[in-house]
Design an enzyme around this catalytic site. Sequence first.
Site, PDB file in Angstrom:
ATOM      1  N   HIS A 152      44.392   4.884  25.216  1.00 36.93           N
ATOM      2  CA  HIS A 152      43.099   4.258  25.498  1.00 36.93           C
ATOM      3  C   HIS A 152      42.699   4.545  26.933  1.00 36.93           C
ATOM      4  O   HIS A 152      43.506   4.425  27.850  1.00 36.93           O
ATOM      5  CB  HIS A 152      43.142   2.743  25.289  1.00 36.93           C
ATOM      6  CG  HIS A 152      41.788   2.108  25.459  1.00 36.93           C
ATOM      7  ND1 HIS A 152      40.894   1.996  24.429  1.00 36.93           N
ATOM      8  CD2 HIS A 152      41.171   1.593  26.555  1.00 36.93           C
ATOM      9  CE1 HIS A 152      39.789   1.425  24.866  1.00 36.93           C
ATOM     10  NE2 HIS A 152      39.930   1.173  26.157  1.00 36.93           N
ATOM     11  N   SER A 211      40.109  -7.212  26.100  1.00 34.08           N
ATOM     12  CA  SER A 211      39.386  -6.379  25.143  1.00 34.08           C
ATOM     13  C   SER A 211      40.249  -5.223  24.660  1.00 34.08           C
ATOM     14  O   SER A 211      40.408  -5.004  23.455  1.00 34.08           O
ATOM     15  CB  SER A 211      38.105  -5.849  25.791  1.00 34.08           C
ATOM     16  OG  SER A 211      37.448  -4.928  24.944  1.00 34.08           O
ATOM     17  N   ASP A 243      36.030  -9.411  19.710  1.00 36.97           N
ATOM     18  CA  ASP A 243      35.945  -8.411  20.754  1.00 36.97           C
ATOM     19  C   ASP A 243      34.791  -7.445  20.510  1.00 36.97           C
ATOM     20  O   ASP A 243      34.133  -7.001  21.456  1.00 36.97           O
ATOM     21  CB  ASP A 243      37.247  -7.625  20.861  1.00 36.97           C
ATOM     22  CG  ASP A 243      37.149  -6.526  21.902  1.00 36.97           C
ATOM     23  OD1 ASP A 243      36.998  -6.871  23.088  1.00 36.97           O
ATOM     24  OD2 ASP A 243      37.182  -5.345  21.533  1.00 36.97           O
ATOM     25  N   LYS A 282      42.468  -5.033  20.747  1.00 37.44           N
ATOM     26  CA  LYS A 282      42.258  -3.935  19.792  1.00 37.44           C
ATOM     27  C   LYS A 282      43.543  -3.163  19.549  1.00 37.44           C
ATOM     28  O   LYS A 282      43.883  -2.834  18.414  1.00 37.44           O
ATOM     29  CB  LYS A 282      41.185  -2.974  20.313  1.00 37.44           C
ATOM     30  CG  LYS A 282      39.769  -3.502  20.264  1.00 37.44           C
ATOM     31  CD  LYS A 282      38.762  -2.407  20.490  1.00 37.44           C
ATOM     32  CE  LYS A 282      38.793  -1.789  21.867  1.00 37.44           C
ATOM     33  NZ  LYS A 282      38.161  -2.630  22.900  1.00 37.44           N
ATOM     34  N   ARG A 334      29.041  -7.544  26.938  1.00 37.11           N
ATOM     35  CA  ARG A 334      29.389  -7.206  28.310  1.00 37.11           C
ATOM     36  C   ARG A 334      28.635  -5.971  28.779  1.00 37.11           C
ATOM     37  O   ARG A 334      28.239  -5.866  29.940  1.00 37.11           O
ATOM     38  CB  ARG A 334      30.894  -6.958  28.428  1.00 37.11           C
ATOM     39  CG  ARG A 334      31.744  -8.211  28.310  1.00 37.11           C
ATOM     40  CD  ARG A 334      33.215  -7.875  28.092  1.00 37.11           C
ATOM     41  NE  ARG A 334      33.705  -6.921  29.079  1.00 37.11           N
ATOM     42  CZ  ARG A 334      34.534  -5.925  28.799  1.00 37.11           C
ATOM     43  NH1 ARG A 334      34.969  -5.733  27.567  1.00 37.11           N
ATOM     44  NH2 ARG A 334      34.929  -5.102  29.741  1.00 37.11           N
TER      45      ARG A 334
END
Length: 462
Positions: free
Chosen positions: A87, A188, A166, A192, A173
Amino acid sequence: MRADLPPVPALIERKRDGFPLAPGQWRALIEGYTAGRVPDYQLSALCMAVVFRGLDPAELAELTDAMLASGDRLRFDGEPRPRVDKHSTGGVGDKTSLILTPLLAAAGVVVPMMSGRGLGHTGGTLDKLEAIPGFRTNLPLADAVTQARRIGAVMLGQTEEVCPADKRLYALRDVSGTVPAIPLISASIMSKKLAEGLTALVLDVKVGSGAFIPEEVRALELARTMIGLGAARGCPVVALLTAMDRPLGVACGNALEVREALAMLRGEPCPADLVEVTLALGAEMLVAAEGGAGQGPGAGGTRRAERERRAAARARLEALIASGAALDAFRTLVAAQGGDPRVADEPEQVLPRAPVVHEVRAHAGGMICEVAPKPLGLAVVALGGGRSRVEDRIDPAVGIELRARPGDTLARGDLLATIHARTPADAEAAEAAVRAAIRYGDEVVARPLVSHRVTVEGVERL
């Protein structure tokens, strides 16, 4: 509203004044927000209070677990292969996920990658994937697991099944100025990723002027925070700090970035910075798949031995690109998710193209000392390649190919960038942004591409 949850304005005021919420209140807030009982404007105000006041460790843990519990998870019971994801915290021109997912699948790793859409001035992996005609990112959870087991990879967005809290908060956001908050970013991302059923996770934490967390000290704090959340929940995490003080690669814009990712998967010449960052992350993923995630000298031998493991992993990934196996895995992935698999071999014919192609050339000669990524990212948004509002539609064809790099010495008339736009007026506005983002000088301003490796053991400067 739950009886044990005080009126939301009182919670906003408490957090605004620097006090933690009581145990159970974040959980109740997230449950209420997911069910539609807490409105966007109240959560937006609370997020802004978090930007300034932060969360204590107990609050952060409760928020993360509440978002994770708001939906279902990918379940890989009985799957013998390692499951590793990567990520990124977001950057301009960051298309590494498009390369790493098929590349690691070709290496025998299961990559269940759950991604997001464009956030602020940065692009989103889902938007890039959907530049491929027919590509579906809204897969039902059961189908996603089945596909990952079958071909070793799946790239999906958050449906209402997985972390729906989320998903809503992520979009909120983006349009409320509350992106750059370490607790909100950490909760967040990790909610996930914990929902993916991973055996390990690699994080690409961007640092520099184009990152959501520009400062190195805060980027390290973000990395440590996410590593701690993973470790406490049985998911080893390693993070690399990578440069986002200039765009990554040449292409900035959805279809353009798919083309550039495919060039690397085909083994064609492509930007050296993209190759370096992608393979550094990929080597970490492959080492993690072999049981080395999160290891430092105290958990797996000397730093020299760890470097040798990563070098061997990188060589294996390079061989998978050279053999065509990585491109084959990309083609298989696209076909499995309804996309046109010809994109792997004929991207120029399959991907959308903008009607206006406009070259930007240097007005004067000199050395490029800095290329600011954030103005370029905002220029792509203004072209239609990103979102200013949640409901905005994206034009996948528009974007900027930036040819000027820090350290380049140019002559008058040399190509700085190529702009892909819907109208000549859009192209002219983007040209002004390109020129403003490029600075000439005598000293290059650029961070190391990969500067730090962070594990549960500590921080290693690379």
